[in-house]
Design an enzyme around this catalytic site. Structure first.
Site, short mmCIF file in Angstrom:
data_model
loop_
_atom_site.label_atom_id
_atom_site.label_comp_id
_atom_site.label_asym_id
_atom_site.label_seq_id
_atom_site.Cartn_x
_atom_site.Cartn_y
_atom_site.Cartn_z
N LYS A 55 0.84 -1.20 0.00
CA LYS A 55 0.00 0.00 0.00
C LYS A 55 0.87 1.25 0.00
O LYS A 55 0.62 2.21 -0.74
CB LYS A 55 -0.95 0.00 1.21
N GLN A 99 -4.73 -0.96 9.46
CA GLN A 99 -4.71 -2.33 8.95
C GLN A 99 -5.34 -3.29 9.97
O GLN A 99 -5.03 -3.25 11.15
CB GLN A 99 -3.26 -2.75 8.64
N ASP A 122 -11.18 3.04 3.79
CA ASP A 122 -11.57 1.63 3.81
C ASP A 122 -13.09 1.48 3.69
O ASP A 122 -13.58 0.39 3.41
CB ASP A 122 -11.15 0.98 5.14
N1 GUN Z 1 -7.24 -6.53 6.37
C1 GUN Z 1 -7.63 -7.31 5.35
N2 GUN Z 1 -8.22 -6.58 4.38
C2 GUN Z 1 -8.19 -5.30 4.81
C3 GUN Z 1 -8.64 -4.08 4.24
O1 GUN Z 1 -9.22 -4.01 3.14
N3 GUN Z 1 -8.42 -2.97 4.98
C4 GUN Z 1 -7.82 -3.01 6.20
N4 GUN Z 1 -7.67 -1.87 6.86
N5 GUN Z 1 -7.39 -4.13 6.76
C5 GUN Z 1 -7.58 -5.26 6.07
#
Ligand code: GUN
Length: 290
Positions: A55, A99, A122
């Site tokens: 990311k 995350q 998100d």
């Molecule tokens: N953990 C697994 N998928 C995601 C996601 O799309 N966003 C976040 N913040 N954590 C995750």
């Protein structure tokens, strides 16, 4: 026998990322400012570390500022909430991503709901989930957003299609179902308590598998001509003591039955990150009233 096509999510994501990058360049030109995305990771979960690294890298690649916070596994909730509050107030930060999963001493939903809904790239905040559910403009979860882009690219209008989503998570299953419903699909959400799952899947023109169980969906569950979106990312043992990634669908069995399927890797995965930056751009434009 049908020739099943593999949906190239990687190529689609690269196109989307270059569009985002072009838009970012234009925004900078126009405003003299650079959009910023903050990513917070707590602890040392190896899969999360890989996702976060990716990311950060892609954020920089599209010309945005990346703010990366790494907190120790024993971080308490108050400290994490304080960081979120600082990022909420920071004008240089247009998107905030914490995350998941978080260590067990921390209440995930409390942290998500502490993020300013305008910076919730998100789309997990209850306000954004509620806006999506009621058909209002919202920041929408990245993985389902990416899945919808791939589906619309392949099928055009989805109106009237039978869609079955396996999995009811807040991250994928529920927002996916809401998006399909908004496109006038007839939507079924299946889950671990669903009776006769194979039979439910057989009615799907669009089948989305988001359960996290390696190759659980079998070839004879698929309606001939269906489009199959495999959201699963499962690491399993392979030959020679190695491991490999597989999805939630037994892809080989589906070949020759489905119209198209997203491969793992190279299908939905790259779309998730591209949509994160797409959402960050969208959030920035909203904040800057552009
Ligand atoms: N953990 C697994 N998928 C995601 C996601 O799309 N966003 C976040 N913040 N954590 C995750």
């Amino acid at each position: 026998m049908t020739e099943t096509q593999l949906i190239d999510g990687k190529a689609f994501a690269e196109k989307l990322l270059s569009q985002v990058a072009a838009d970012v360049a234009q925004l900078k030109e126009k405003t003299g400012k650079t959009p910023g995305l903050a990513v917070v990771i707590v602890g040392e979960d190896p899969a999360s570390q890989v996702y976060v690294r990716n990311k950060v890298e892609k954020t920089k690649a599209v010309g945005m500022n990346s703010v990366h916070h790494v907190l120790p596994a024993e971080t308490n909730q108050a400290d994490l909430l304080a960081l979120v509050e600082t990022l909420n107030r920071d004008d240089g930060v247009n998107g905030i991503l914490v995350q998941l999963p978080l260590p067990k001493q921390i209440d995930e939903q409390a942290v998500i709901n502490a993020i300013s809904p305008d910076k919730d790239v998100d789309g997990f905040h209850v306000i954004n989930a509620g806006r999506l559910a009621t058909g209002q403009e919202a920041l929408v979860a990245c993985t389902p957003t990416g899945c919808m882009m791939l589906l619309k690219d392949r099928l055009g209008s989805l109106a009237g299609k039978e869609a079955v989503v396996i999995g009811r998570s807040n991250i994928v299953g529920k927002p996916m179902a809401a998006l399909l419903l908004a496109e006038s699909c007839t939507v079924t959400i299946a889950h671990s308590k669903t009776k006769d799952l194979p039979q439910v899947c057989r009615r799907a023109d669009i089948l989305v598998a988001a359960v996290g169980r390696p190759e659980m969906v079998k070839g004879d569950w698929i309606k001939p001509g269906a489009v199959v979106i495999d959201v699963g990312v499962n690491r399993i043992p392979a030959e020679g003591g190695k491991t490999k990634l597989v999805g939630d669908v037994a892809t080989k069995e589906v070949m020759g039955v489905a119209q198209a399927i997203t491969p793992v890797p190279g299908g939905v995965g790259p779309m998730t990150i591209a949509c994160l930056l797409f959402n960050t751009l969208k959030a920035t434009k909203m904040q800057w009233k552009l």
